[in-house]
Write a protein that holds these residues in place. Structure first.
Motif, PDB file in Angstrom:
ATOM      1  N   GLY A   1       0.776  -1.231   0.000  1.00 27.14           N
ATOM      2  CA  GLY A   1       0.000   0.000   0.000  1.00 27.14           C
ATOM      3  C   GLY A   1       0.807   1.279   0.000  1.00 27.14           C
ATOM      4  N   HIS A   2       1.859   1.347  -0.802  1.00 25.44           N
ATOM      5  CA  HIS A   2       2.640   2.581  -0.873  1.00 25.44           C
ATOM      6  C   HIS A   2       1.910   3.626  -1.710  1.00 25.44           C
ATOM      7  CE1 HIS A   2       3.999   1.833  -5.037  1.00 25.44           C
ATOM      8  NE2 HIS A   2       4.154   0.562  -4.678  1.00 25.44           N
ATOM      9  N   ILE A   3       2.415   4.846  -1.669  1.00 20.96           N
ATOM     10  CA  ILE A   3       1.738   5.974  -2.297  1.00 20.96           C
ATOM     11  C   ILE A   3       1.520   5.756  -3.792  1.00 20.96           C
ATOM     12  CG2 ILE A   3       3.940   7.201  -2.581  1.00 20.96           C
ATOM     13  CD1 ILE A   3       0.415   8.742  -2.034  1.00 20.96           C
ATOM     14  N   GLY A   4       2.434   5.058  -4.472  1.00 17.41           N
ATOM     15  CA  GLY A   4       2.289   4.823  -5.905  1.00 17.41           C
ATOM     16  C   GLY A   4       1.158   3.890  -6.262  1.00 17.41           C
ATOM     17  N   ASN A   5       0.618   3.170  -5.290  1.00 19.01           N
ATOM     18  CA  ASN A   5      -0.522   2.289  -5.528  1.00 19.01           C
ATOM     19  C   ASN A   5      -1.829   2.899  -5.020  1.00 19.01           C
ATOM     20  OD1 ASN A   5       0.840   0.277  -6.873  1.00 19.01           O
ATOM     21  ND2 ASN A   5       1.291  -0.894  -5.020  1.00 19.01           N
ATOM     22  N   THR A   6      -1.846   4.206  -4.858  1.00 15.17           N
ATOM     23  CA  THR A   6      -3.065   4.910  -4.493  1.00 15.17           C
ATOM     24  C   THR A   6      -3.462   5.862  -5.615  1.00 15.17           C
ATOM     25  OG1 THR A   6      -2.017   6.804  -3.391  1.00 15.17           O
ATOM     26  CG2 THR A   6      -2.353   4.804  -2.069  1.00 15.17           C
ATOM     27  N   TYR A   7      -4.705   6.315  -5.562  1.00 16.23           N
ATOM     28  CA  TYR A   7      -5.201   7.207  -6.608  1.00 16.23           C
ATOM     29  C   TYR A   7      -6.258   8.140  -6.030  1.00 16.23           C
ATOM     30  CZ  TYR A   7      -9.140   3.885  -6.785  1.00 16.23           C
ATOM     31  OH  TYR A   7     -10.218   3.092  -6.455  1.00 16.23           O
TER      32      TYR A   7
END
Length: 416
Positions: A278-284
């Protein structure tokens, strides 16, 4: 959504497993290049646009819609990283249109040899198909919908068809350069608290235990097969300029032992479903302003603190994390309680949070320290930005002292 997995896992030595896998996956990739298979029935597993057919799309998307069929489709926007990614645009016959079937889909596959080595040997190839088939529809969260998933361990072929968030929700994917505001941070952890509460000590965790691995099992597999420790130590050298001096000067043996202990601690209850990456690159962010989580490839089961800490320490600028982290943790615990969960008390939760900073730090060292067989999962500037954030969290929270090295045994060194 349907999901299918096949194949068996080896229990040989790391070198033997690597050799067997490389020969097996290499042979399949060569065969596919020489005579590309065309997917026609639902049990087939296509990995690129040339292998996908109208018949296969009809079989996997229209099976429960009598008379519906895909009439045509186009493939766009092929990109590659840990997986290969495609966008599909579809047209249906009248029955399909009346059924409101999705006309734009996002596909993730393992088209490349290195992707199959990474996901197949790491036993993560089943994670995203399993999440969408068994867990996603059981919880109301901001995350993509899934429509089909399949994986074949023998060949390393896999595919997931899911909602195209850009098309359906105007989603913008985040990076470390994305400014995450306090309300957005609260939305992220509230979203997480929703699925954590839904699966908190749920019998479904045992039901799906064959693919919902514990954190320690998953990362010992990585260490055994792709030298996690060695690559992370290389990464520490490559990222030295952004690591605080106190941590940079600490023995890597101590850091890695603390990491191992923290991963072991993440196995301990109460258990829930973990996003796992769940790092920032896997959020939207959606056009409506909601924050969501994508890329469920490493779905696991374990302690809530594993997920929570990874997201907070990677998503927030260092100063914002320092200013908000206690309030955010209280907010998360309140959301668990509101969902009917007996949440940990704040002091116990704070200790768990302190102890789980080692994983996000080490895994990004590993990412930038990649070897020749590891695909470039993230650009170097992204790695350095996340390492700087997570390294500062390790120092600020005195995580090495908090976890120590007495609650677990470090995975064996491999390749030394």
């Amino acid at each position: 959504m349907a999901a299918r997995t096949e194949g068996t896992r080896s229990s040989g030595s790391p070198a033997f497993d690597m050799l067997k896998a490389s020969l097996r996956y290499g042979a399949h990739c060569l065969r596919e290049r020489v005579a590309p298979p065309r997917a026609k029935v639902a049990g087939d597993v296509p990995v690129n646009g040339r292998q996908i057919t109208r018949e296969w799309l009809t079989a996997v998307l229209c099976a429960d819609r009598p008379g519906a069929a895909v009439e045509s489709f186009t493939v766009e926007d092929a990109t590659s990283g840990t997986s290969s990614r495609l966008r599909l645009r579809l047209t249906y016959n009248e029955a399909g249109r009346e059924a409101a079937l999705p006309d734009v889909l996002f596909a993730k596959t393992t088209a490349k040899f290195t992707q199959r080595m990474m996901l197949g040997l790491g036993n993560t190839i089943e994670g995203e198909p399993g999440f969408f088939a068994h867990l996603r529809n059981g919880v109301d969260i901001e995350a993509p919908r899934g429509y089909h998933g399949a994986a074949d361990q023998a060949s390393g072929r896999s595919i997931v068809l899911m909602e195209d968030l850009v098309a359906t929700k105007g989603a913008t994917f985040c990076t470390p350069r994305t400014t995450v505001t306090r309300p957005q941070a609260e939305d992220l952890v509230a979203n997480m608290a929703t699925w954590h509460a839904r699966y908190w000590e749920s019998p479904e965790l045992t039901e799906h235990a064959s693919w919902l691995k514990m954190p320690s099992v998953h990362f010992r597999t990585l260490d055994r097969l792709i030298q996690l420790r060695k690559r992370a130590e290389v990464g520490a050298k490559r990222a030295g300029a952004v690591i605080p001096g106190d941590l940079r000067g600490t023995s890597f043996d101590r850091v890695y032992a603390a990491f191992a202990a923290s991963v072991n601690a993440a196995d301990k209850g109460p258990l829930t479903v973990l996003h796992g990456d769940g790092h920032i690159g896997n959020t939207y962010t959606t056009a409506a302003g909601r924050m969501g989580f994508a890329d469920w490839q490493i779905t696991m089961r374990g302690s809530w603190a594993f997920d929570y800490t990874y997201t907070v320490t990677s998503a927030l600028a260092v100063d914002d994390r320092r200013a908000w982290e206690k309030d955010l943790l209280g907010f998360y615990l309140d959301r668990l309680s509101a969902a009917g969960v007996k949440a940990p008390d704040f002091d116990a939760a704070w200790d768990a949070y302190r102890c789980q900073t080692l994983y996000p730090y080490l895994i990004w060292l590993y990412t930038i320290g990649r070897g020749a067989l590891q695909p470039q999962m993230q650009p170097s500037e992204t790695c350095l930005a996340v390492i700087e954030r997570t390294a500062n969290a390790v120092v600020d929270l005195a995580s090495l002292d908090a976890i120590g090295d007495g609650t677990g045994v470090a995975p064996p060194r491999t390749g030394d």
